[in-house]
Design an enzyme around this catalytic site. Structure first.
Site, PDB file in Angstrom:
ATOM      1  N   ILE A  46       0.801  -1.228   0.000  1.00  0.00           N
ATOM      2  CA  ILE A  46       0.000   0.000   0.000  1.00  0.00           C
ATOM      3  C   ILE A  46       0.827   1.266   0.000  1.00  0.00           C
ATOM      4  O   ILE A  46       0.286   2.362  -0.093  1.00  0.00           O
ATOM      5  CB  ILE A  46      -0.996   0.024   1.193  1.00  0.00           C
TER       6      ILE A  46
ATOM      7  N   GLU B 109       5.053   2.887  -0.857  1.00  0.00           N
ATOM      8  CA  GLU B 109       6.477   2.688  -1.073  1.00  0.00           C
ATOM      9  C   GLU B 109       7.173   4.038  -1.098  1.00  0.00           C
ATOM     10  O   GLU B 109       6.835   4.908  -1.871  1.00  0.00           O
ATOM     11  CB  GLU B 109       6.716   1.946  -2.394  1.00  0.00           C
ATOM     12  N   GLY B 110       8.107   4.184  -0.185  1.00  0.00           N
ATOM     13  CA  GLY B 110       8.866   5.430  -0.134  1.00  0.00           C
ATOM     14  C   GLY B 110      10.349   5.140  -0.205  1.00  0.00           C
ATOM     15  O   GLY B 110      10.748   4.025  -0.540  1.00  0.00           O
ATOM     16  N   THR B 111      11.148   6.144   0.120  1.00  0.00           N
ATOM     17  CA  THR B 111      12.593   5.988   0.052  1.00  0.00           C
ATOM     18  C   THR B 111      13.089   5.028   1.119  1.00  0.00           C
ATOM     19  O   THR B 111      14.014   4.263   0.894  1.00  0.00           O
ATOM     20  CB  THR B 111      13.281   7.349   0.302  1.00  0.00           C
ATOM     21  N   PHE B 112      12.467   5.099   2.279  1.00  0.00           N
ATOM     22  CA  PHE B 112      13.006   4.348   3.398  1.00  0.00           C
ATOM     23  C   PHE B 112      12.140   3.186   3.844  1.00  0.00           C
ATOM     24  O   PHE B 112      12.421   2.555   4.845  1.00  0.00           O
ATOM     25  CB  PHE B 112      13.260   5.294   4.582  1.00  0.00           C
ATOM     26  N   SER B 113      11.062   2.936   3.139  1.00  0.00           N
ATOM     27  CA  SER B 113      10.200   1.841   3.561  1.00  0.00           C
ATOM     28  C   SER B 113       9.251   1.369   2.473  1.00  0.00           C
ATOM     29  O   SER B 113       9.044   2.045   1.468  1.00  0.00           O
ATOM     30  CB  SER B 113       9.358   2.292   4.756  1.00  0.00           C
TER      31      SER B 113
ATOM     32  N   LYS C   2       4.914  -1.922   8.063  1.00  0.00           N
ATOM     33  CA  LYS C   2       5.919  -1.040   7.453  1.00  0.00           C
ATOM     34  C   LYS C   2       7.296  -1.686   7.555  1.00  0.00           C
ATOM     35  O   LYS C   2       7.849  -1.827   8.642  1.00  0.00           O
ATOM     36  CB  LYS C   2       5.907   0.328   8.158  1.00  0.00           C
TER      37      LYS C   2
ATOM     38  N   VAL D 115       5.259  -0.342   2.599  1.00  0.00           N
ATOM     39  CA  VAL D 115       4.177  -0.629   3.535  1.00  0.00           C
ATOM     40  C   VAL D 115       3.210  -1.624   2.900  1.00  0.00           C
ATOM     41  O   VAL D 115       2.808  -1.477   1.746  1.00  0.00           O
ATOM     42  CB  VAL D 115       3.442   0.670   3.964  1.00  0.00           C
TER      43      VAL D 115
ATOM     44  N   ASP E 261       8.025  16.150   8.088  1.00  0.00           N
ATOM     45  CA  ASP E 261       7.563  15.690   6.773  1.00  0.00           C
ATOM     46  C   ASP E 261       6.039  15.713   6.703  1.00  0.00           C
ATOM     47  O   ASP E 261       5.408  14.761   6.251  1.00  0.00           O
ATOM     48  CB  ASP E 261       8.117  14.273   6.513  1.00  0.00           C
TER      49      ASP E 261
HETATM   50  P1  ADP Z   1       7.464   6.339   4.151  1.00  0.00           P
HETATM   51  O1  ADP Z   1       8.483   6.711   5.175  1.00  0.00           O
HETATM   52  O2  ADP Z   1       7.970   5.325   3.197  1.00  0.00           O
HETATM   53  O3  ADP Z   1       6.830   7.534   3.512  1.00  0.00           O
HETATM   54  P2  ADP Z   1       4.945   6.015   5.588  1.00  0.00           P
HETATM   55  O4  ADP Z   1       4.922   5.654   7.028  1.00  0.00           O
HETATM   56  O5  ADP Z   1       4.628   7.426   5.245  1.00  0.00           O
HETATM   57  O6  ADP Z   1       6.332   5.553   4.982  1.00  0.00           O
HETATM   58  O7  ADP Z   1       3.944   5.071   4.815  1.00  0.00           O
HETATM   59  C1  ADP Z   1       3.838   5.138   3.407  1.00  0.00           C
HETATM   60  C2  ADP Z   1       2.381   5.011   2.989  1.00  0.00           C
HETATM   61  O8  ADP Z   1       1.844   3.785   3.469  1.00  0.00           O
HETATM   62  C3  ADP Z   1       1.474   6.088   3.552  1.00  0.00           C
HETATM   63  O9  ADP Z   1       1.467   7.253   2.759  1.00  0.00           O
HETATM   64  C4  ADP Z   1       0.132   5.397   3.565  1.00  0.00           C
HETATM   65  O10 ADP Z   1      -0.479   5.452   2.300  1.00  0.00           O
HETATM   66  C5  ADP Z   1       0.500   3.949   3.866  1.00  0.00           C
HETATM   67  N1  ADP Z   1       0.383   3.714   5.311  1.00  0.00           N
HETATM   68  C6  ADP Z   1       1.323   3.891   6.253  1.00  0.00           C
HETATM   69  N2  ADP Z   1       0.857   3.575   7.476  1.00  0.00           N
HETATM   70  C7  ADP Z   1      -0.433   3.193   7.301  1.00  0.00           C
HETATM   71  C8  ADP Z   1      -1.473   2.743   8.188  1.00  0.00           C
HETATM   72  N3  ADP Z   1      -1.270   2.609   9.484  1.00  0.00           N
HETATM   73  N4  ADP Z   1      -2.670   2.448   7.641  1.00  0.00           N
HETATM   74  C9  ADP Z   1      -2.870   2.563   6.326  1.00  0.00           C
HETATM   75  N5  ADP Z   1      -1.950   2.959   5.449  1.00  0.00           N
HETATM   76  C10 ADP Z   1      -0.732   3.283   5.920  1.00  0.00           C
HETATM   77 MG    MG Z   2       5.576   8.968   4.266  1.00  0.00          MG
END
Ligand code: ADP
Ligand code: MG
Ligand code: ZN
Length: 477
Positions: free
Chosen positions: A48, A50-54, A74, A56, A161
């Site tokens: 759901i 995908e970012g630089t550091f993770s 995550k 999900v 952020d």
């Molecule tokens: P990153 O550091 O990679 O940006 P995030 O924690 O922002 O990681 O998570 C990336 C994305 O995953 C979020 O923008 C959101 O769409 C989804 N996500 C993260 N945590 C949750 C959660 N608890 N429930 C639903 N979606 C989530």
């Molecule tokens: Mg994020």
């Protein structure tokens, strides 16, 4: 071989139920492999985020009660610094779980791999709903974001952020959740111990390149890797999710003038000395002695406060308030992303286009930065700007910059010329949207916007103060 077989089996059963792209399927299989404990608890069904550091994932678990529940898993990139990971977790455990701040359910670890398990909050991408929200929904959204900010700021957490992809919004259930403490930092008196430790690490490693060094696990072990790790461009973009939104019909704001930040008059370093470490594998003595240049520069350009963009070394919780202001600007104008800048100078130019060049220069002077701008840009009236962009105010005012006139956006011109049935519906929705409180927007909201987008962090409104703003007078809880 065995792995490949399992993959095929799983692939078939999963694909029959819901179409999961092949690459996502392989990522899920990989996650099961590297953190095998997950498979005993979760059925992972989708990726759901995908970012630089993770990355999900969405996972389902059978609860003791017999109920199936959904979780967000995550998976942090294995090269994140251990203290960085632990600090993110500590923010979630200490401050999370209340006041619209995401909490944590569990955490799995195998070797370098860490998976944070959180309650799943179903949410719609901001870009898909921003133009259709009623004014009341906008007021509630911003209120709940500010409430989350007040809460984390109380703990001395600077999120760094703040942007819509990190503030999950379930429109139907009116649920809100601030996520992603992956770039968080502590104020000098933070209650999050690991954020303090993180600050200590930043100082001892004398990171001239900002905090990103901490995302390289080698940084404490090997000083050479530390520098190289930073000079190499990251393979992934800063935020893949928000990157996808660039394709959106709404055009981002163009830069209207050329801008530069003058190097501050050197104090510790003689002006004749020039840095010799660029693209080399060590930090030169000149850079090491330039302490005032050490300024964290996290986040996404379009949401960065002026003091972040100009690398001001004293950055506090006010930087999150600016980002909240940019979100409110999007909500009121119906445009997302509002500022779309590929670098800090472009972002600064776009800010000047809205807030005025002289005003920006004056504010920067107060925090010790000199900005040079090639032409003078007058500040814009925030209501006129937002209403024009929203298309509920035609722009007779010829002093109004042409790029802000709704009719100049190619998407809208096409819509007027050839309307399909679908567009007809969209048009009628947009007409009813105007009855959704958009014709009677109170001045209070523009007053709040003005106070959030205060160019000077010293006078910018705090989260605690915003909740007492007249805009929220009737919202009690
Ligand atoms: P990153 O550091 O990679 O940006 P995030 O924690 O922002 O990681 O998570 C990336 C994305 O995953 C979020 O923008 C959101 O769409 C989804 N996500 C993260 N945590 C949750 C959660 N608890 N429930 C639903 N979606 C989530
Ligand atoms: Mg994020
Ligand atoms: Zn140098």
């Amino acid at each position: 071989m065995e792995g490949a077989q399992t993959l095929d089996k799983r692939g078939k059963t999963e694909q029959n139920k819901r179409k999961i792209p092949r690459d996502v399927e392989m990522d899920i299989e990989y996650l099961y492999e590297i953190v095998p404990q997950l498979s005993t608890v979760f059925r992972i069904t989708d990726k759901i985020g995908e970012g630089t550091f993770s990355s999900v994932y969405l996972g389902e678990a059978q609860m003791a009660s017999g109920k199936r529940e959904r979780f967000a898993l995550k998976h942090l990139i294995p090269t994140s610094h251990p203290v960085r990971i632990a600090a993110e977790l500590q923010c979630l455990t200490v401050a999370g779980g209340k006041e619209n701040v995401m909490g944590v359910t569990y955490c799995f670890r195998k070797d370098h791999h860490v998976v944070i398990v959180m309650p799943y909050v179903e949410h719609q991408p901001f870009v898909e709903i921003v133009a259709s929200l009623s004014f009341e929904e906008v007021r509630q959204y911003i209120y709940h974001l500010l409430k989350a900010l007040k809460h984390i700021h109380k703990f001395g957490i600077i999120h760094r952020d703040i942007k819509p992809t990190n503030f999950l919004y379930n429109r139907r259930e009116k649920k809100y959740a601030l996520v992603d403490f992956g770039l968080a930092q502590g104020t000098p008196d933070t209650q999050i111990e690991l954020l303090k430790e993180l600050m200590g690490l930043c100082k001892t490693s004398r990171s001239v390149f900002g905090e990103r060094n901490l995302n390289n696990i080698n940084s404490t072990k090997n000083p050479v890797d530390k520098v190289e790790g930073h000079l190499l461009k990251p393979t992934k973009t800063e935020d893949v999710v928000s990157r996808r939104f660039v394709a959106n019909k709404r055009r981002p704001l163009p830069a209207r003038a050329s801008v530069s930040i003058q190097k501050p008059k050197p104090t510790a370093v003689k002006p004749s000395l020039t840095c010799s470490c660029y693209l080399s594998d060590r930090i030169c003595n000149i850079c090491l002695s330039r302490k005032q240049q050490v300024a964290p520069r996290a986040g996404t350009p379009g949401f960065r406060a002026p003091e972040v963009l100009t690398k001001c070394p004293d950055q506090g919780t006010a930087i999150d308030m600016w980002s909240a202001g940019v979100i409110l600007l999007s909500l009121l104008s119906g445009r997302y992303p509002f500022f779309k800048a590929s670098d800090d100078l472009m972002a600064l130019t776009q800010i000047m286009t809205i807030r005025g060049s002289r005003e920006t220069i004056q504010a920067a002077k107060k925090f010790g930065k000199a900005i040079v701008c090639s032409r003078e840009l007058p500040p814009l009236d925030l209501r006129v700007l937002c209403e024009t962009l929203r298309g509920i105010r035609s722009c007779g005012d010829h002093s109004f910059p042409t790029e802000f006139k709704a009719s100049h956006h190619p998407a809208e011109i096409t819509q007027d010329q050839t309307r399909t049935a679908e567009e007809e519906i969209a048009q009628s929705t947009s007409e009813s949207r105007q009855e959704n409180g958009w014709n009677n927007v109170p001045d209070h909201v523009y007053d709040l916007l003005d106070k959030l987008l205060d160019l000077n962090p010293e006078t910018r409104i705090t989260a605690a103060a915003t909740l007492h703003h007249p805009l929220f007078q009737d919202i009690a809880d």
